[in-house]
Design an enzyme around this catalytic site. Structure first.
Site, PDB file in Angstrom:
ATOM      1  N   HIS A   1     -20.667  -9.717 -17.212  1.00 13.82           N
ATOM      2  CA  HIS A   1     -19.372  -9.044 -17.726  1.00 13.82           C
ATOM      3  C   HIS A   1     -18.890  -9.930 -19.054  1.00 13.82           C
ATOM      4  O   HIS A   1     -18.106  -9.389 -19.912  1.00 13.82           O
ATOM      5  CB  HIS A   1     -18.298  -9.333 -16.845  1.00 13.82           C
ATOM      6  CG  HIS A   1     -16.975  -8.860 -16.990  1.00 13.82           C
ATOM      7  ND1 HIS A   1     -16.540  -7.515 -17.235  1.00 13.82           N
ATOM      8  CD2 HIS A   1     -15.708  -9.592 -16.912  1.00 13.82           C
ATOM      9  CE1 HIS A   1     -15.415  -7.338 -17.643  1.00 13.82           C
ATOM     10  NE2 HIS A   1     -14.918  -8.813 -17.353  1.00 13.82           N
TER      11      HIS A   1
ATOM     12  N   GLU B   1       0.938  -1.203   0.114  1.00 11.93           N
ATOM     13  CA  GLU B   1       0.112   0.039   0.044  1.00 11.93           C
ATOM     14  C   GLU B   1       0.833   1.438  -0.047  1.00 11.93           C
ATOM     15  O   GLU B   1       0.663   2.165  -0.789  1.00 11.93           O
ATOM     16  CB  GLU B   1      -0.967   0.075   1.298  1.00 11.93           C
ATOM     17  CG  GLU B   1      -1.643   1.349   1.730  1.00 11.93           C
ATOM     18  CD  GLU B   1      -2.705   1.651   0.594  1.00 11.93           C
ATOM     19  OE1 GLU B   1      -3.173   2.773   0.375  1.00 11.93           O
ATOM     20  OE2 GLU B   1      -3.025   0.918  -0.318  1.00 11.93           O
TER      21      GLU B   1
ATOM     22  N   HIS C   1      -4.689  -9.439 -16.410  1.00 13.29           N
ATOM     23  CA  HIS C   1      -6.121  -9.050 -16.783  1.00 13.29           C
ATOM     24  C   HIS C   1      -5.907  -7.560 -16.918  1.00 13.29           C
ATOM     25  O   HIS C   1      -6.403  -6.722 -17.746  1.00 13.29           O
ATOM     26  CB  HIS C   1      -6.751  -9.702 -15.990  1.00 13.29           C
ATOM     27  CG  HIS C   1      -8.376  -9.771 -16.354  1.00 13.29           C
ATOM     28  ND1 HIS C   1      -8.713 -10.301 -17.658  1.00 13.29           N
ATOM     29  CD2 HIS C   1      -9.371  -9.060 -16.130  1.00 13.29           C
ATOM     30  CE1 HIS C   1      -9.961 -10.173 -17.830  1.00 13.29           C
ATOM     31  NE2 HIS C   1     -10.352  -9.494 -16.929  1.00 13.29           N
TER      32      HIS C   1
ATOM     33  N   HIS D   1       2.697   2.018  -3.134  1.00 13.38           N
ATOM     34  CA  HIS D   1       1.713   2.270  -4.239  1.00 13.38           C
ATOM     35  C   HIS D   1       1.523   4.069  -3.911  1.00 13.38           C
ATOM     36  O   HIS D   1       1.234   4.602  -5.219  1.00 13.38           O
ATOM     37  CB  HIS D   1       0.400   1.608  -4.230  1.00 13.38           C
ATOM     38  CG  HIS D   1      -0.801   2.231  -5.043  1.00 13.38           C
ATOM     39  ND1 HIS D   1      -0.565   2.321  -6.281  1.00 13.38           N
ATOM     40  CD2 HIS D   1      -2.027   2.686  -4.808  1.00 13.38           C
ATOM     41  CE1 HIS D   1      -1.649   2.946  -6.946  1.00 13.38           C
ATOM     42  NE2 HIS D   1      -2.527   3.088  -6.023  1.00 13.38           N
TER      43      HIS D   1
END
Length: 299
Positions: free
Chosen positions: A213, A58, A275, A61
């Site tokens: 989706h 975290e 992805h 980031h």
């Protein structure tokens, strides 16, 4: 001097891509609470003393986002004053706006609990931030490096609108994918191409979210292939447009393949990140193609 600005633009583009992927890493490793409810500090500290995995992910980031923000702002200010065209100024404002919005959404998710509907917006805003920086980089290379200069095509309004609608639809599809992840529906369907042994599962369920989706993704593939066929028939004189769309379609198929592997490997992290990477590349290419198709053609 122009070379330095090209380097900066490439650096900003790569960094914003890394920010997008690190955001996906935070989400897919459950590291959103790695710094507790503290922002911009991490657990009340600038540099956290406890080096737990989620905290490292975290806070890394956040630091990378901060460095990227500096590069994006410098790039935006430079193109704003260097080229006073409407296009460059819109892109300059967009790149900074979406990066700041992305950071604020991330901060809000840390400080206050957010619904799945709001959390799903975060990835979509990240894509818009990446696309804005990428488009500025394209403009920079057009004006300072490529001999062809400003890229534009003589296209009908129908083709232009087709690309605009493709971009909007893709954004909806991306949101649906993020919604799948934030509602823990990634394994709502445990097989492919059917969903839990059914062709049409119950819609109001985790399987239904996953199934919707998939349907949206299939529509996009058909739409893209149809557009490519049309371009090959009607605009053979514009190979750049067809080649760009073909590359975009390849990324869509790679994204679909990584989605299948997510299911088959029980959500292995590498395929979750792939992805996100493939859809980011696809979206960037599509938005780039949309920009050049919307330009007024000049001979």
């Amino acid at each position: 001097m122009n070379r330095i600005w090209r380097y900066l633009s490439v650096f900003a583009t790569i960094m914003i891509l890394i920010v997008v992927l690190m955001g996906a890493l935070v989400t897919n490793t459950g590291s959103q609470a790695g710094c507790g409810s503290s922002w911009p500090l991490c657990n009340g500290e600038m540099i956290p003393t406890e080096a737990q995995k989620h905290t490292i992910i975290e806070v890394s980031h956040r630091y990378v986002t901060g460095i990227t923000g500096i590069a994006v702002v410098i790039q935006a200010v430079w193109v704003w004053f260097k080229w006073r065209s409407k296009e460059t100024r819109i892109l300059a404002v967009s790149s900074v706006f979406f990066l700041v919005l992305q950071a604020l959404l991330g901060a809000a998710a840390v400080i206050w609990s957010q619904s799945s509907y709001v959390l799903a917006l975060h990835f979509g805003i990240s894509l818009l931030s990446f696309a804005s920086v990428l488009l500025i980089t394209i403009v920079v290379f057009e004006k300072t490096y490529w001999k062809t200069g400003r890229i534009s095509f003589d296209l009908s309004k129908g083709v232009k609108w087709n690309f605009v609608l493709l971009g909007i639809y893709t954004y909806i599809l991306v949101y649906s994918g993020a919604f799948v992840r934030h509602t823990d529906s990634s394994l709502g369907c445990t097989d492919f191409p059917r969903c839990n042994g059914e062709w049409i599962p119950p819609i109001v369920s985790r399987a239904g979210i996953q199934y919707l989706h998939r349907v949206l993704a299939l529509i996009l593939v058909i739409w893209l292939i149809g557009t490519l066929i049309y371009l090959l028939k009607k605009h053979k004189d514009i190979p750049l447009l067809s080649i760009g769309l073909l590359i975009a379609i390849i990324f869509v198929f790679l994204q679909a393949l990584s989605g299948i592997f997510i299911i088959q490997t029980n959500m292995m992290l590498v395929f979750l990140l792939l992805h996100a990477f493939f859809v980011t590349c696809f979206f960037g290419i599509l938005v780039g193609l949309t920009m050049v198709t919307l330009r007024k053609h000049t001979k």
